[in-house]
Design an enzyme around this catalytic site. Sequence first.
Site, short mmCIF file in Angstrom:
data_model
loop_
_atom_site.label_atom_id
_atom_site.label_comp_id
_atom_site.label_asym_id
_atom_site.label_seq_id
_atom_site.Cartn_x
_atom_site.Cartn_y
_atom_site.Cartn_z
N CYS A 1 0.85 -1.19 0.00
CA CYS A 1 0.00 0.00 0.00
C CYS A 1 0.89 1.24 0.00
CB CYS A 1 -0.93 0.02 1.21
SG CYS A 1 -0.04 0.08 2.80
N CYS B 1 3.32 1.69 2.82
CA CYS B 1 4.60 0.98 2.70
C CYS B 1 5.63 1.86 1.99
CB CYS B 1 4.42 -0.33 1.94
SG CYS B 1 3.31 -1.52 2.73
N ASP C 1 -4.76 18.55 -25.47
CA ASP C 1 -3.82 18.37 -26.57
C ASP C 1 -4.62 18.53 -27.86
OD1 ASP C 1 -1.49 17.38 -28.12
OD2 ASP C 1 -2.75 15.60 -28.37
#
Length: 761
Positions: A34, A37, A452
């Site tokens: 996760c 971590c 874009d």
Amino acid sequence: MTTSADTSTESAEQQRGSAEQQRSVELAVSGMTCAACANRVERKLNKLDGVHASVNYAAARASVTAPAGAADELLTETVTKAGYGAEVLRPAEESPDDSRARLRDLWRRLVVSVVLFVPLADLAILFTVLPEARFPGWQWLIIVLALPVAGWAAWPFHRAALRNARHGSSSMDTLVSIGITAASVWSLYAMFAPSAAPADASGLWLLLNTDGAAYLEVAAGVTTFVLAGRYFEAKAQRRAGGALRALARLGAKTALVRDEDGTHREVPVERLRVGDRFVTRPGGTIATDGRVVRGGAAVDRSSMTGESVPAEVVEGDEVTGGTTVATGWLLTEATRVGRDTQLAGMMRLVEQAQSGKAAVQRLADRISAYFVPAVLGLAVLTLLGWLLLGGSAERSFTAALSVLVIACPCALGLATPTALMAASGRGAQLGIFLKGYQALESTRTVDTVVFDKTGTVTTGSMTLGEVYCVAGVARSEVLRLVGGLEHASEHAVAAAITSAARAELGEGVELPAVEGFANDPGLGAHGEVDGHHMLAGRAKLFTDNGITVPEDVRRHHAEWQHGGRTTVLVARDGVVVAVLGLADAVKPSAPAAVAELRRLGMRTVLLTGDNEATARSVAEEVGIGEVVADVLPDQKVEAIEGLRAEGRRVAMVGDGVNDAPALATAELGLAVGAGTDVAISAADLILVREELTAVPDSVKLARRTLGTIRGNLVWAFGYNLAAVPLAVCGLLNPLIAGAAMALSSAFVVSNSLRLRRFTPA
């Protein structure tokens, strides 16, 4: 006497020396489950002297800047001591991709959990409501169904909880593991060592007391629901990490190097050095950034610059590694290799942007940093409080266990994945794909949408728009002759003219053949068609051939160029007979999409690598208010960051490789589904359908989904806050707590399923 100039010089020298003493290290980190971590690894590394680290959870990589004297072993050992695996990545080496294996493992555990939990829940309800339905050995049947779920399927939670405990920390895994373990242990005790019940005990007495009750379905239910959430989160993580892998695959793997004696040899790209000369043939990928020393070609640079038309390059021009030679061939001298190339720079941009996003944890994870220790402490205090107040050991333990079970984050585990599942299904019907929770958080405050141009607002392919012919010359005759000429060319403009000529002539009518065809790179082409000498191309080609352009043709030529169109002059037997205007056509849905975004209170910007005139012409046609043109990929990132510096919250819509860094940098990235894998991987939302009306629809769906998730989380935490005091006071036993938790989960699921009826208004 030391002057300020001397001091500045010394300071600058010290800074240069300090910079020279630093080095960059890439680590592949394994074992992270996760965002918490990733944060833990990052904190451990940053505690080292002189070390600055940024951990990308999606890519399972850590970018580390460390002193020159810091050994690689020190960095890897630090990560290992934190409870994770690490290895140093060498230049041109990709991170080990273990996400597929983790996904398969989670899927197997989830399937086993679901298959066993369904009959287990049915039996638990039956044996609780009708205790007389219990048969000899019923406990063993419950155990056979439950323990594989609470043990093997839940092992990732137990393993993470043990790792957290070894390092003095906690997470949701800690609470999940303790809740599963406590419910399982107490269930075994309750089934095999029940207290004596009163002689007149009824089913209601058994329901309201711990004696004889089983809670293994609670352990199995928590495991199943949380595993489901982890599985869908892992799928999103794999897609996010795919952006860097797609960029790495974009470059050439080998290069055809020409030695001084004229011989050729194929070498891996990583062995190229500055000054090496290499050959790129038609259809080949340019191996690295360089300068053309011989030859000429049409180079498709759309992946890097967003240009819709291949660029003609000749001797002396610069070329970019990762672009493709459409026609012609090139002998190129390498000017930048390895980590210095534009493609490598784009990879770093995407990685840096994703690293910043990965640090934003989900709301439940953030709160759990305080919630989990608080629940554990409250359970201990409940146990001690009941013992001090004279309660029996069994009564005290029951109250403490009730606190753990009632607080177990089953509803929290469902709050996000169930809403995402419902929204994803509805989004697929609307042509929208939600990649994860972070996109939903971002849409809450987005006020500016950047588009874009090529392939996003426009179709990405050239089409013939206007044809002006001099008096006495028919349009069909001009297109027939110039179509026959351009049919021999592979250029994008030539293909558009040929397609228009065929449409003009109708089905079954063949274009005339060309003889003596010759291509002038960057200028045009000429040849004999039906006995006429045809010349088509730019104005310079006509000037070089001494051909005069009539005033009326010149006027149309100038007007169309000013309007952003690509113009082609046509001469027959040395006399100009027509001018053609081509453009990258605007998608029909673009004006409506822009108008809807404005209705939602958003500002719109067109961001493109094309020239200013073309960009403004497109912007005016669709109603976009601001234009930023002539930008390279790294400048697109700067443009996004500039808008953010003004206080705007930016969403970026794109489709090409050149858009990937900008998509990853913006608060919200939206990729057109027909775009490249790199853009899709770097974005937060994918627009599967071609209509740009999917952009405002996706914003509405994301905001609705975010509201649903927040409602789910408020309910889940509110339920805990209301129920935990009852458990502390001994008014709930683990069974009632488990039932209440199931009802809470049912509410979260039903609330999420309302998203299946979402309709953009």
